[in-house]
Design a protein around this motif. Structure first.
Motif, mmCIF file in Angstrom:
data_model
loop_
_atom_site.group_PDB
_atom_site.id
_atom_site.type_symbol
_atom_site.label_atom_id
_atom_site.label_comp_id
_atom_site.label_asym_id
_atom_site.label_seq_id
_atom_site.Cartn_x
_atom_site.Cartn_y
_atom_site.Cartn_z
ATOM 1 N N ALA A 137 31.397 -14.474 -17.880
ATOM 2 C CA ALA A 137 31.400 -13.131 -17.279
ATOM 3 C C ALA A 137 30.913 -12.091 -18.295
ATOM 4 N N LEU A 138 31.339 -12.215 -19.561
ATOM 5 C CA LEU A 138 30.872 -11.307 -20.608
ATOM 6 C C LEU A 138 29.358 -11.401 -20.781
ATOM 7 N N LEU A 139 28.827 -12.613 -20.761
ATOM 8 C CA LEU A 139 27.391 -12.803 -20.949
ATOM 9 C C LEU A 139 26.562 -12.165 -19.833
ATOM 10 N N LYS A 140 27.164 -11.982 -18.675
ATOM 11 C CA LYS A 140 26.455 -11.363 -17.547
ATOM 12 C C LYS A 140 26.403 -9.843 -17.658
ATOM 13 N N LEU A 141 27.213 -9.277 -18.548
ATOM 14 C CA LEU A 141 27.233 -7.814 -18.699
ATOM 15 C C LEU A 141 26.018 -7.334 -19.488
ATOM 16 N N PRO A 142 25.439 -6.202 -19.086
ATOM 17 C CA PRO A 142 24.346 -5.609 -19.870
ATOM 18 C C PRO A 142 24.912 -4.769 -21.018
ATOM 19 N N VAL A 143 25.607 -5.435 -21.962
ATOM 20 C CA VAL A 143 26.327 -4.726 -23.019
ATOM 21 C C VAL A 143 25.423 -3.793 -23.824
ATOM 22 N N GLU A 144 24.157 -4.136 -23.913
ATOM 23 C CA GLU A 144 23.225 -3.336 -24.711
ATOM 24 C C GLU A 144 23.032 -1.931 -24.135
ATOM 25 N N THR A 145 23.243 -1.771 -22.847
ATOM 26 C CA THR A 145 22.993 -0.478 -22.204
ATOM 27 C C THR A 145 24.251 0.172 -21.634
ATOM 28 N N MET A 146 25.386 -0.459 -21.797
ATOM 29 C CA MET A 146 26.628 0.079 -21.225
ATOM 30 C C MET A 146 27.244 1.129 -22.142
ATOM 31 N N LEU A 151 32.012 -0.301 -20.613
ATOM 32 C CA LEU A 151 32.205 -1.602 -21.246
ATOM 33 C C LEU A 151 33.693 -1.942 -21.327
ATOM 34 N N LYS A 152 34.513 -0.994 -21.715
ATOM 35 C CA LYS A 152 35.968 -1.207 -21.795
ATOM 36 C C LYS A 152 36.520 -1.622 -20.443
ATOM 37 N N GLN A 153 36.120 -0.922 -19.402
ATOM 38 C CA GLN A 153 36.599 -1.231 -18.052
ATOM 39 C C GLN A 153 36.164 -2.644 -17.639
ATOM 40 N N ALA A 154 34.922 -3.004 -17.921
ATOM 41 C CA ALA A 154 34.416 -4.335 -17.568
ATOM 42 C C ALA A 154 35.148 -5.420 -18.362
ATOM 43 N N LEU A 155 35.374 -5.195 -19.647
ATOM 44 C CA LEU A 155 36.078 -6.177 -20.475
ATOM 45 C C LEU A 155 37.519 -6.351 -20.015
ATOM 46 N N ASP A 156 38.177 -5.240 -19.691
ATOM 47 C CA ASP A 156 39.553 -5.322 -19.200
ATOM 48 C C ASP A 156 39.620 -6.103 -17.888
ATOM 49 N N HIS A 157 38.629 -5.900 -17.025
ATOM 50 C CA HIS A 157 38.582 -6.658 -15.770
ATOM 51 C C HIS A 157 38.427 -8.155 -16.059
ATOM 52 N N ILE A 158 37.535 -8.501 -16.975
ATOM 53 C CA ILE A 158 37.344 -9.909 -17.343
ATOM 54 C C ILE A 158 38.660 -10.489 -17.871
ATOM 55 N N GLY A 159 39.367 -9.713 -18.667
ATOM 56 C CA GLY A 159 40.633 -10.172 -19.229
ATOM 57 C C GLY A 159 41.724 -10.370 -18.195
ATOM 58 N N SER A 160 41.552 -9.784 -17.020
ATOM 59 C CA SER A 160 42.568 -9.939 -15.965
ATOM 60 C C SER A 160 42.315 -11.187 -15.106
ATOM 61 N N ILE A 161 41.216 -11.892 -15.330
ATOM 62 C CA ILE A 161 40.908 -13.095 -14.580
ATOM 63 C C ILE A 161 41.936 -14.170 -14.926
ATOM 64 N N THR A 162 42.519 -14.784 -13.909
ATOM 65 C CA THR A 162 43.568 -15.775 -14.101
ATOM 66 C C THR A 162 43.021 -17.196 -14.051
ATOM 67 N N ASP A 163 43.875 -18.147 -14.410
ATOM 68 C CA ASP A 163 43.515 -19.573 -14.320
ATOM 69 C C ASP A 163 43.062 -19.929 -12.916
ATOM 70 N N GLU A 164 43.796 -19.442 -11.923
ATOM 71 C CA GLU A 164 43.486 -19.776 -10.531
ATOM 72 C C GLU A 164 42.116 -19.262 -10.137
ATOM 73 N N GLU A 165 41.779 -18.065 -10.560
ATOM 74 C CA GLU A 165 40.468 -17.495 -10.250
ATOM 75 C C GLU A 165 39.356 -18.271 -10.956
ATOM 76 N N ALA A 166 39.602 -18.673 -12.181
ATOM 77 C CA ALA A 166 38.608 -19.426 -12.945
ATOM 78 C C ALA A 166 38.384 -20.814 -12.337
ATOM 79 N N ASP A 167 39.444 -21.397 -11.782
ATOM 80 C CA ASP A 167 39.347 -22.733 -11.185
ATOM 81 C C ASP A 167 38.703 -22.717 -9.804
ATOM 82 N N ALA A 168 38.690 -21.541 -9.161
ATOM 83 C CA ALA A 168 38.186 -21.454 -7.780
ATOM 84 C C ALA A 168 36.682 -21.628 -7.688
#
Length: 168
Positions: A137-146, A151-168
């Motif tokens: 998910a981080l690699l999909k972000l356009p970090v160079e232009t954010m 960027l903080k909001q996007a990273l925090d969202h990525i950090g909220s992804i759970t095991d169940e979501e990752a397995d889906a």
């Protein structure tokens, strides 16, 4: 522009932060440069972390459990992002590092806490699956232009992804 420099921090720097560092360096070559450190490093990388990385063809050379001190003093590489990976749900104290970078928290249960070889292998595989999902998910972000806030909001969202979501 230099690669986006990311520091993954936990307490012991033997498992979660090591898995994160190696995985981002493997998948983000050129765009990202990852490091890891701990506030109280164990001094050794957990052998199950090495096994998990090798099983997926991810290089393990040069990985070491080290103090975050090497990222705070003179000569330290400039950092763009610092991500803590300790588990607040288990009342683990996450280290706090101050600086001019975007901070986020990607909590993960500590796979090193698993008892017995079978449980440890499964715990490291689960932790690394979630790390892989989050790093993808981080690699999909356009970090160079954010912007920083975006960027903080996007990273925090990525950090909220759970095991169940990752397995889906």
């Amino acid at each position: 522009m230099h690669p986006c420099r990311v520091l993954f921090i936990c307490t012991g720097n033997s498992a979660r932060s090591i898995l994160s560092e190696a995985t981002l360096n493997h998948l983000g070559k050129g765009r990202f440069e990852a490091f890891s450190a701990g506030s109280q490093p164990t001094g050794r990388v957990n052998p199950y972390a090495i096994e998990e990385l090798k099983a997926l063809g991810i290089a393990t050379e040069g990985l070491s459990s080290k103090s975050w001190d090497r990222f705070t003093g003179a000569g330290a590489p400039p950092l763009d992002i610092v991500i803590t990976v300790c588990d607040n749900a288990a009342n683990e104290t996450c280290p706090v590092l101050f600086g001019d970078f975007v901070k986020s928290h990607w909590g993960l249960p500590d796979p090193a806490a698993a008892q017995g070889a079978g449980a440890a292998i499964a715990a490291f595989r689960r932790a690394h699956t979630l790390i892989l999902y989050r790093i993808t998910a981080l690699l999909k972000l356009p970090v160079e232009t954010m912007g920083r806030d975006e960027l903080k909001q996007a990273l925090d969202h990525i950090g909220s992804i759970t095991d169940e979501e990752a397995d889906a």
